[in-house]
Write a protein that holds these residues in place. Structure first.
Motif, PDB file in Angstrom:
ATOM      1  N   UNK A  35       4.070   7.797   2.843  1.00 30.49           N
ATOM      2  CA  UNK A  35       5.205   7.030   1.235  1.00 30.49           C
ATOM      3  C   UNK A  35       5.639   5.934   2.485  1.00 30.49           C
ATOM      4  N   UNK A  36       5.911   5.287   3.723  1.00 27.15           N
ATOM      5  CA  UNK A  36       6.604   4.160   4.333  1.00 27.15           C
ATOM      6  C   UNK A  36       5.505   3.235   3.801  1.00 27.15           C
ATOM      7  N   UNK A  37       4.058   3.994   4.800  1.00 26.24           N
ATOM      8  CA  UNK A  37       2.480   3.405   5.360  1.00 26.24           C
ATOM      9  C   UNK A  37       1.286   3.152   4.433  1.00 26.24           C
ATOM     10  N   UNK A  38       1.482   3.980   3.669  1.00 26.49           N
ATOM     11  CA  UNK A  38       0.285   4.889   2.860  1.00 26.49           C
ATOM     12  C   UNK A  38      -0.232   4.316   1.402  1.00 26.49           C
ATOM     13  N   UNK A  39       1.201   4.300   0.505  1.00 22.85           N
ATOM     14  CA  UNK A  39       1.131   4.668  -0.841  1.00 22.85           C
ATOM     15  C   UNK A  39       2.324   2.708  -1.373  1.00 22.85           C
ATOM     16  N   UNK A  40       1.985   2.631  -2.744  1.00 22.37           N
ATOM     17  CA  UNK A  40       3.025   1.831  -3.410  1.00 22.37           C
ATOM     18  C   UNK A  40       3.855   2.976  -4.095  1.00 22.37           C
ATOM     19  N   UNK A  44       2.256  -6.284  -3.160  1.00 23.01           N
ATOM     20  CA  UNK A  44       2.589  -5.281  -2.452  1.00 23.01           C
ATOM     21  C   UNK A  44       3.712  -5.325  -1.472  1.00 23.01           C
ATOM     22  N   UNK A  72       6.987  -4.400  -2.851  1.00 23.51           N
ATOM     23  CA  UNK A  72       6.791  -2.960  -3.380  1.00 23.51           C
ATOM     24  C   UNK A  72       7.163  -2.328  -2.591  1.00 23.51           C
ATOM     25  N   UNK A  73       6.777  -2.753  -0.787  1.00 21.65           N
ATOM     26  CA  UNK A  73       6.655  -1.660   0.394  1.00 21.65           C
ATOM     27  C   UNK A  73       6.462  -2.798   1.235  1.00 21.65           C
ATOM     28  N   UNK A  95       6.830  -2.165   4.575  1.00 21.10           N
ATOM     29  CA  UNK A  95       6.083  -1.459   5.716  1.00 21.10           C
ATOM     30  C   UNK A  95       4.226  -1.440   4.850  1.00 21.10           C
ATOM     31  N   UNK A  96       4.161  -0.870   3.490  1.00 24.74           N
ATOM     32  CA  UNK A  96       2.890  -0.361   3.251  1.00 24.74           C
ATOM     33  C   UNK A  96       2.114  -1.463   2.996  1.00 24.74           C
ATOM     34  N   UNK A  97       2.827  -2.699   3.293  1.00 24.31           N
ATOM     35  CA  UNK A  97       1.795  -4.008   2.452  1.00 24.31           C
ATOM     36  C   UNK A  97       1.420  -4.463   4.343  1.00 24.31           C
ATOM     37  N   UNK A 146       0.874  -2.612   6.908  1.00 22.61           N
ATOM     38  CA  UNK A 146      -0.435  -1.449   7.114  1.00 22.61           C
ATOM     39  C   UNK A 146      -1.561  -1.505   6.150  1.00 22.61           C
ATOM     40  N   UNK A 147      -1.587  -2.325   5.826  1.00 26.27           N
ATOM     41  CA  UNK A 147      -2.190  -2.975   4.737  1.00 26.27           C
ATOM     42  C   UNK A 147      -3.024  -3.867   5.079  1.00 26.27           C
TER      43      UNK A 147
END
Lengths: 499, 376
Positions: free
Chosen positions: A312-317, B229, B232-233, B235-237, B239-240
């Motif tokens: 949820x934190x690092x893999x998805x929006x 991105x 929205x997040x 942390x996800x940004x 990591x991406x």
């Protein structure tokens, strides 16, 4: 002692939340001591003698054990000597061995769990609910916990134990209820049931095994990490070494499994390899190229696939549709973009393909990622990462929170890619998964690689003892004895190269 | 495919639901306020509607909306990044001031003069917003605090420089202080389809282009995807592979550059100089407009038009014996309702979609189970 088993998403936690008054049932009744009750909030449940030990501990690190225990129930026995006496009395009665004046931050996971249990008993609980209590423990600690629980049972308390680890359930429970998709599918008597029967009841089919048959390890190094050191500020802002002198090599077609109790630096190591943290010393080489300080995007483009620990934190929006999640992390690569422009049509088509090929259960690719179950989210992530044919896959807890069916699929995909020359860094708290999938095993303890082992012969117990720092070096199976030290400390550490 | 279309239509409905709900709520609350002050509410709304639809009102509203739209876009760029650029107000004023000074100093052909003024304005706006961005990534200063402070500093700088002998002159006739008037070549074109209604400012074309650009960059480019991105997040940004810090600075620069456009209709189409009468507070209107438009280019346009309409009609209300402050109440209530309605509708939408996905999957599983039973 009653155990509640079911795969992830079967409804165990929801049921427990209802019992603890955190959620209201739509229908049905709850009876405590033969008396029908309704709980509006956890306070009502506590008043009825029900206490809950959550999977994630709810303790204040900077307070002592005593302070944590009395917090919120100062009225019971005050906050001074009377409370201390009461805590010691409970601790002695059940053999919990709790020291009231120690700071919680100084305690290990198992000790914290005992504090949580004591906290609940202190509030007068007669029924204890434990939500996946063994998830964070190594095998030796699990045994100690079970001794404690047996002690509680002997004193006439009721323990409800939630788990999906069947071996544990069979060894400790007096009665087992199996739930699947939100309904009770059966109950079992632990004395006359085997793990296999229970598993079949739980998933409605046979249990998969993570075992890998033939070795595909080559001599071509894919990822080489040498002398990696990383400092990070702790809660007080003081820089501490979280990774120290880490060195290993993963070859093409090799799965390197990293064992360790959570919080010993595995997450930081992963973040250093993917580029979210900049190492203070050391060299990271991917397929011959030095990527020690390269930005994350460059590393992604040069072939690192990443299945993050916390999807949820690092893999998805979560609030974005599936097809946008398919682009995430690979926005510069085909089919997601052409030049500086996105190619939504191609991304959508490819998302359809992933949904189909990886069996992501969804009514469509326009729904948000949040509306999928955890297992299906994970399948989407695995599908996305595999679609770019990575050279190195970092898989952090790839099957955590995933149901048994999806678990088998993810294992198959890792195995298949490994056959085609993929190098995998596998991190998992599930020791069976780790031993079953890995070609090489390393143990991480306090930011160092302290031991290595051969997955073909090692047992989870032996691995567990190294994870607590009790043994180091090259672990060999010692027929019933616990692992022993063999060879020099550093001798085992650089073993990766000389295979 | 049918199922997807249905979900999409639902999303559209839910998207429209929030602003509609907000406007309706605002009218209900305003009616109650009017009733409480002893006035008849429906007549007031009728006066507003009939006056607002007159042709000269329409031109006035379009011209106002042009400015509001640009302000809304500037704020929305920040919002898409989860950055609250309160400083659009200071950015556009400082930008317009320096653009007016530079424009007054040179006299070039229009094809060079106008771009020069616009570019100076965008650069100053970007620089002023960029300070907040840099402070955030290097020192962790909240962009909200930084931009509020920068607004005050901008006010002070303008007050200091807008003095006779500094960068401005005193007009002895009107006794007002102003920068040198732009040469005619720096005046933007106007459209006059109906002479009775007055001219429509040509900058509306620039505003429309900015809207299209906003949509295109955000939803069709890699850069826009990275930006969303991060919004929205974070942390996800990270990591991406998005460089989050650089993205924060970049998006503040863009937001500030667009803020630089906000003062241009007033400068190039209306006053042709910066004086003490230059409009202020539009940056804050932009926040309301961006909220109302849910950061969507079309939504922001609707919000800007609504704000222009309310502006226009407030004076007429006063003329008819109502308190013009009532319009302020409407505007305030709309913003509040939008924030609340947006969240309510969003939660409802997320919950509903999760339920529907669950139901559809369960139905599919049941159908499969039945087939198996039949087969057995």
């Amino acid at each position: 002692m009653h155990a509640l088993v079911g795969e992830n998403g079967a409804g165990k936690s929801t049921l427990m939340k209802i019992l603890y008054g955190m959620q209201k049932p739509d229908e049905g009744t709850i009876a405590v001591d033969g008396e029908q009750v309704t709980f509006h909030d956890p306070g009502d449940a506590i008043a009825r003698g029900i206490g809950m030990v959550h999977q994630h501990f709810m303790l204040a690190d900077n307070l002592t054990v005593l302070e944590n225990v009395v917090l919120g129930s100062e009225k019971l026995h005050g906050i001074g000597d009377r409370a201390r006496a009461k805590i010691l009395e409970i601790s002695d009665a059940y053999g919990l061995g709790v020291r009231p004046d120690v700071l919680v931050e100084a305690l290990g996971v198992a000790d914290r769990q005992r504090v949580e249990i004591l906290k609940v008993l202190y509030r007068g609980a007669r029924t204890l609910i434990l939500d996946e209590p063994t998830a964070v423990l190594v095998p030796q600690e699990v045994d100690a916990l079970f001794d404690n629980l047996r002690g509680l049972k002997a004193e006439g308390l009721t323990v409800i134990f939630i788990s999906h680890k069947l071996g544990e359930v069979l060894s400790v429970a007096d009665e087992i209820t199996v739930i699947r998709r939100g309904t009770t599918v059966g109950s079992a008597d632990p004395a006359s049931t085997s793990t296999k029967q229970l598993a079949e009841l739980m998933v409605g089919s046979e249990l998969p095994s993570p075992e890998t048959r033939e070795s595909t390890v080559t001599t071509v190094p894919m990822l080489r990490v040498e002398g990696l050191r990383l400092m990070a500020p702790d809660a007080d802002g003081v820089d501490r070494t979280v990774l120290d002198d880490i060195g290993f090599t993963i070859h093409k077609g090799e799965v390197l499994g990293l064992a360790g109790v959570e919080g010993n630096g595995q997450a930081e190591l992963v973040e250093a390899i993917i580029g979210m943290r900049d190492p203070d010393a050391g060299v990271i080489t991917l397929d011959g190229a030095d990527i020690s300080h390269a930005p994350t995007r460059t590393r992604r483009e040069s072939g690192i696939g990443y299945i993050p620990e916390d999807r949820h934190r690092h893999g998805l929006l979560l609030e974005a549709p599936l097809w946008e999640n398919r682009i995430l992390g690979h926005v510069t690569e085909k089919p997601n973009s052409r030049g500086a422009l996105l190619d939504p049509a191609a991304a959508r088509r490819d998302t359809e393909r992933i949904v189909e090929a990886y069996d992501v259960r969804t009514p469509g690719i326009e729904v948000t990622a949040a509306s999928l179950s955890g297992g299906n989210q994970q399948k989407l992530i695995v599908g996305r990462e595999m679609s770019h044919h990575p050279k190195l896959l970092i898989a952090a807890h790839p099957t955590r929170g995933v149901d048994v069916g999806a678990q088998a699929q993810i294992w198959d995909q890792i195995r298949e890619a490994r056959r085609e020359g993929l190098a995998v860094l596998l991190i998992s708290a599930d020791l069976d998964e780790l031993i079953g999938l890995s070609d090489t095993l390393r143990v991480m303890y306090r930011g160092r690689l302290v031991a290595d082992a051969d997955p073909a012969t090692i047992t989870p117990e032996e691995l567990g003892s190294a994870m607590t720092g009790a043994s180091a070096g090259h672990l060999t199976h010692a027929g019933g004895e616990s692992a022993r030290l063999s060879g020099g400390l550093s001798g085992g550490l650089s073993g990766g190269e000389d295979r | 495919m049918k199922k997807f279309a249905k979900i999409d239509k639902e999303r559209l409905l839910l998207g429209i639901a929030a602003p509609v709900l907000a406007v309706v709520a605002a009218f209900v609350v305003t009616s109650l306020v009017l009733l409480a002050t002893g006035k008849e509410p429906f007549q007031a709304f009728q006066i507003m509607a009939s006056y607002g639809l007159k042709s000269d009102s329409q031109v006035y509203i379009l011209n106002k909306a042009t400015t509001y739209y640009l302000a809304g876009l500037a704020v929305a760029i920040g919002f898409r990044m989860n950055l609250f650029n309160i400083g659009v107000d200071g950015q556009y004023r400082l930008a317009a001031f320096f653009a007016a000074v530079v424009g007054g100093m040179v006299n070039l052909p229009g094809i060079l003069e106008i771009p020069l003024i616009v570019i100076v304005s965008m650069l100053v706006g970007a620089m002023w917003a960029g300070i907040a961005g840099l402070l955030k990534v290097t020192r962790g200063v909240s962009e909200v605090i930084a931009t509020i402070m920068l607004n005050s500093i901008a006010t002070a700088i303008i007050a200091y420089l807008l003095q006779p002998g500094m960068l401005a002159n005193l007009n002895s006739n009107t006794n007002s202080v102003q920068t040198t008037l732009l040469p005619k070549s720096g005046w933007f074109f106007t459209l006059t389809p109906n002479p009775a209604a007055g001219p429509i400012e040509g900058f509306i074309v620039v505003a429309l282009l900015a809207g299209v650009g906003y949509w295109f960059v955000l939803s069709r480019t890699r850069f826009g995807f990275d930006l969303r991105t991060v919004g929205q997040s974070e942390s996800a940004a990270e990591a991406s592979g998005v460089n989050v810090k650089r993205m924060i600075v970049t998006s503040m620069l863009i937001s500030g550059a667009v803020a630089g456009l906000v003062g241009m209709p007033a400068l190039l189409n209306e006053a042709h100089q910066y004086s003490t009468e230059f409009p202020t507070g539009i940056g804050f209107t932009g926040i309301a407009v961006a909220l109302l438009g849910r950061n969507h280019p079309v939504g922001i346009a609707i919000g800007a038009l609504l704000w222009g309409f309310l502006d226009r009609t407030s004076n007429w209300l006063e003329f008819n014996g109502y308190d013009k402050e009532i319009v302020g109440v409407i505007q305030g209530v709309i913003v509040l309702s939008v924030v609340i309605a947006y969240e309510v509708v969003r939660r409802y939408g997320v919950g509903r979609q999760q339920r529907r996905v669950g139901e559809q999957l369960a139905a599919a599983a049941r159908a499969q189970g039945q087939q198996q039973e039949v087969a057995a």
